[in-house]
Design a protein around this motif. Structure first.
Motif, PDB file in Angstrom:
ATOM      1  N   PRO A 133      -0.738  15.443  -3.687  1.00 29.19           N
ATOM      2  CA  PRO A 133      -1.833  15.592  -2.739  1.00 29.19           C
ATOM      3  C   PRO A 133      -1.149  16.282  -1.464  1.00 29.19           C
ATOM      4  N   LYS A 134      -1.691  16.919  -0.470  1.00 33.28           N
ATOM      5  CA  LYS A 134      -1.240  17.410   0.604  1.00 33.28           C
ATOM      6  C   LYS A 134      -0.554  16.586   1.899  1.00 33.28           C
ATOM      7  N   ARG A 135      -1.511  15.248   1.612  1.00 35.09           N
ATOM      8  CA  ARG A 135      -1.115  14.261   2.365  1.00 35.09           C
ATOM      9  C   ARG A 135      -0.958  12.880   1.441  1.00 35.09           C
ATOM     10  N   GLY A 136       0.130  12.292   1.778  1.00 33.05           N
ATOM     11  CA  GLY A 136       0.258  11.059   0.799  1.00 33.05           C
ATOM     12  C   GLY A 136      -0.778   9.934   1.097  1.00 33.05           C
ATOM     13  N   VAL A 137      -1.274   9.941   2.443  1.00 28.98           N
ATOM     14  CA  VAL A 137      -2.261   8.746   2.952  1.00 28.98           C
ATOM     15  C   VAL A 137      -3.279   9.666   3.626  1.00 28.98           C
TER      16      VAL A 137
ATOM     17  N   ILE B 114      -6.808   1.432   7.831  1.00 30.45           N
ATOM     18  CA  ILE B 114      -5.511   0.559   7.742  1.00 30.45           C
ATOM     19  C   ILE B 114      -5.266   0.252   9.121  1.00 30.45           C
TER      20      ILE B 114
ATOM     21  N   TRP C  66       0.628  -1.256  -0.034  1.00 34.11           N
ATOM     22  CA  TRP C  66       0.081  -0.117   0.099  1.00 34.11           C
ATOM     23  C   TRP C  66       0.865   1.276   0.205  1.00 34.11           C
ATOM     24  N   GLY C  67       1.744   1.237   0.927  1.00 29.11           N
ATOM     25  CA  GLY C  67       2.871   2.267   0.975  1.00 29.11           C
ATOM     26  C   GLY C  67       3.708   2.776  -0.177  1.00 29.11           C
ATOM     27  N   VAL C  68       4.278   1.480  -0.820  1.00 29.64           N
ATOM     28  CA  VAL C  68       4.948   1.281  -2.158  1.00 29.64           C
ATOM     29  C   VAL C  68       3.864   2.057  -3.157  1.00 29.64           C
TER      30      VAL C  68
ATOM     31  N   ARG D  46       1.592   4.134  -2.961  1.00 26.24           N
ATOM     32  CA  ARG D  46       1.241   5.502  -2.616  1.00 26.24           C
ATOM     33  C   ARG D  46       2.422   6.227  -3.268  1.00 26.24           C
ATOM     34  N   LEU D  47       3.579   5.797  -2.962  1.00 28.87           N
ATOM     35  CA  LEU D  47       4.982   6.405  -2.760  1.00 28.87           C
ATOM     36  C   LEU D  47       5.209   6.570  -4.525  1.00 28.87           C
TER      37      LEU D  47
ATOM     38  N   ALA E 263       4.155  14.884   1.263  1.00 27.42           N
ATOM     39  CA  ALA E 263       3.294  14.141   0.712  1.00 27.42           C
ATOM     40  C   ALA E 263       3.845  12.516   0.802  1.00 27.42           C
TER      41      ALA E 263
ATOM     42  N   ILE F  19       3.017   9.078  -6.004  1.00 21.45           N
ATOM     43  CA  ILE F  19       3.475  10.806  -5.715  1.00 21.45           C
ATOM     44  C   ILE F  19       4.701  10.622  -6.491  1.00 21.45           C
TER      45      ILE F  19
ATOM     46  N   TRP G 101      -6.075   6.089   6.608  1.00 20.92           N
ATOM     47  CA  TRP G 101      -5.446   5.827   7.911  1.00 20.92           C
ATOM     48  C   TRP G 101      -6.354   5.012   8.784  1.00 20.92           C
TER      49      TRP G 101
ATOM     50  N   ILE H 113       4.738   2.134   5.136  1.00 14.94           N
ATOM     51  CA  ILE H 113       5.721   1.247   4.873  1.00 14.94           C
ATOM     52  C   ILE H 113       6.577   0.475   5.904  1.00 14.94           C
TER      53      ILE H 113
END
Lengths: 477, 59
Positions: free
Chosen positions: A63-67, A75, A44-46, A48-49, B10, A52, A72, B18
């Motif tokens: 986006p202002k916030r990645g997640v 999660i 999920w994090g990857v 999102r990364l 961001a 971005i 959250w 992660i």
């Protein structure tokens, strides 16, 4: 507007999971989810990364916030549900490993039970080996020269015929090879993902030695004169009235209880709960990580306890040593004691041999059991030290606190001195060296230990019965 | 035009996510327990905040 790959990817993933389950029923989607949910978070994090990075590379607004907050929340929800299920599984399974366990969830199956029994004749002092992967085994020493096994095996299956087929493959075997008797439940050869286990009660000759091997299940051994040995991933172990040595080697355990052992005891547990050793005629060595209460009583030779944070040796423990998360209480020891610990509040009462205590943190309270003292060295980097010094004892005492109050309740001939931010109490009447030290905390020396009269070992006299009340007299008014 | 400060803020969420996943995976694989490694999350958060601050300072 938010455009994210995560939503669609999750849908595709969930679809694939259940599709896979429909074609390969042994691949339980729940099991996969339970085993792999942490990797889901990483993925999920990857993703999102990646998004971005993609946006950034194309100079598009980020986006202002990645997640997002909602994500959250999701999660946290997934983490709670998955770890809850994981723990439940783990407790059932007893196997903690990173690999996928293909055994299904089996909420739909039913448990079928089959009785098992076998009896074979054997020698007076056989060596008995028990191989039972899952299930509880109880062994009892008897006067007969035979091994008799009774109990039942349980097989989980969708219907009776499936369970019957599996049960056929896991036959109880009792094989005599010379002096050796091997009892096998052959759960491995059932070669199934379905859950199987066997609970056995085994009567063996008194003179037997026992070796138990398993993955998950309790072992309980009573009244044998030989040795008792357990190797298991997860087991509760109980042993009472054992003539030989006891060796327990476990990865996990909820309880280990050994009582009246004539030989030596050797316990290794990498993640164990409660431990209770009582009446051990030999020496006891306990090593591992323990989360529960640890209780040692009456260990005739030496006791050695080693955990990540604590290293304790006691020679001839006549009374009791009790360890819990933050405390160590020792009562009545004949031989010397040595303790190294990172963090423990320590209370030692009724000792007459030398003490050597060194703590990183924790209080120390000492009450000798007699007025004949031996050398004492007690040191804590942070914590209060209290010494109950017997009134007519001989000592060469030096009690120092680097920072804290000094309190000389004992009075003369001990002399109290305040120094800088700490202070000391000193006194010497030609006895053994008593050195007490705290880096930070109060230092107190009082008169007479709580156990200072224990030497004569006599009970105090019961108090006199009160006189019977006089009968009331008639009062004239 | 995205600024680097925006980029750092961001990626904060994903990086924390992660890290969280990795720590739990290590726990499940039988390594260090999550109950012992969790402060790494706070450290990561601090480092990312610091990076954000430094980037902001350069502009």
């Amino acid at each position: 507007m938010r455009n994210s790959f995560v939503g669609p990817l999750v849908l595709i993933g969930v679809g694939l999971l259940f599709l896979a389950n429909n074609f390969r029923p042994d691949l339980s989607p729940w099991r996969l989810l339970i085993d792999y949910w942490p990797y889901l978070l990483i993925l999920w994090g990857v993703v999102r990364l990646g998004e971005i990075a993609f946006l950034s590379a194309r100079n598009q607004p980020l986006p202002k916030r990645g997640v997002s907050g909602g994500e959250w929340g999701l999660i946290v929800f997934i983490s709670i549900v998955a770890s809850g299920m994981w723990f439940a599984f783990d407790a059932k399974d007893g196997i903690r490993s990173g690999r996928v366990n293909l055994r299904g969830l089996q909420i739909f199956g039913e448990t079928f039970e089959y009785p098992v029994s076998a009896t074979v004749a054997c020698s007076k002092n056989p060596r008995i080996i028990i191989e039972n992967r899952r299930g509880n085994v109880r062994l009892v020493g008897s006067d007969k020269d035979e091994v008799s096994v009774s109990g039942h095996k349980s097989v989980m299956g969708l219907d009776k015929s499936e369970a019957d087929r599996i049960s056929e493959r896991m036959k109880l075997e009792v094989v005599v090879q010379g002096d050796q008797v091997v009892i096998r439940t052959n759960q491995e050869s059932a070669a199934t993902d379905n859950r199987v286990d066997a609970d056995l009660e085994v009567h063996i000759p008194k003179g037997a030695s026992v070796e138990c091997r398993g993955t998950y299940g309790d072992f309980d051994v009573t009244q044998i004169t030989g040795n008792f040995e357990v190797h298991s991933d997860n087991a509760g172990v109980r042993g009472q009235d054992i003539g030989g040595n006891v060796r327990v080697d476990l990865r996990r355990s909820d309880v280990i209880r050994l009582t009246r052992i004539k030989g030596n005891v050797d316990v290794k547990g990498s993640r164990a709960g409660d431990i209770e050793l009582d009446e051990i005629a030999g020496q006891a060595v306990v090593e591992g990580q323990f989360s529960g209460n640890i209780d040692f009583r009456r260990i005739d030779k030496s006791l050695r306890f080693v955990s990540e944070k604590t290293n304790l040796t006691i020679d001839r423990l006549k009374g009791r040593a009790h360890l819990s998360d933050g405390d160590l209480e020792v009562e009545d020891i004949l031989g010397p004691m040595k303790l190294r610990s990172r963090s423990k509040d320590v209370r030692v009462t009724g000792f007459s041999s030398s003490l050597d205590i060194e703590l990183d943190r924790g209080d120390i309270e000492l009450s000798p059991g007699s007025s004949t003292l031996a050398a004492i060295a007690a040191k804590t980097s942070s914590g209060a030290v209290t010494m109950h010094l017997p009134e007519n004892a001989k000592y060469d005492l030096e009690a120092i606190t680097r920072r804290g109050e000094v309190d000389n309740v004992f009075g003369s001939p001990l002399a109290r001195r305040e120094e800088d931010r700490g202070g000391s109490i000193r006194g010497n009447n030609g006895g053994p060296k008593i050195s007490l030290e705290t880096g930070r905390g109060s230092m107190t020396v009082t008169r007479g230990g709580m156990m200072s009269n224990r030497m004569d070992m006599s009970m105090p006299k019961p108090p006199k019965a009160p006189e019977a009340p006089k009968p009331p007299t008639v009062v004239e008014r | 035009m995205p600024t680097s400060i925006g980029l750092v803020s961001a990626i904060r969420g994903p990086v924390i996510l992660i890290t969280l996943g990795t720590l739990i995976a290590i726990d499940h694989a039988g390594g260090m327990r999550f109950s012992r490694t969790w402060p790494i999350l706070i450290i990561m958060f601090g480092i990312l905040k610091l990076a954000e601050y430094m980037k902001g300072g350069q502009q």
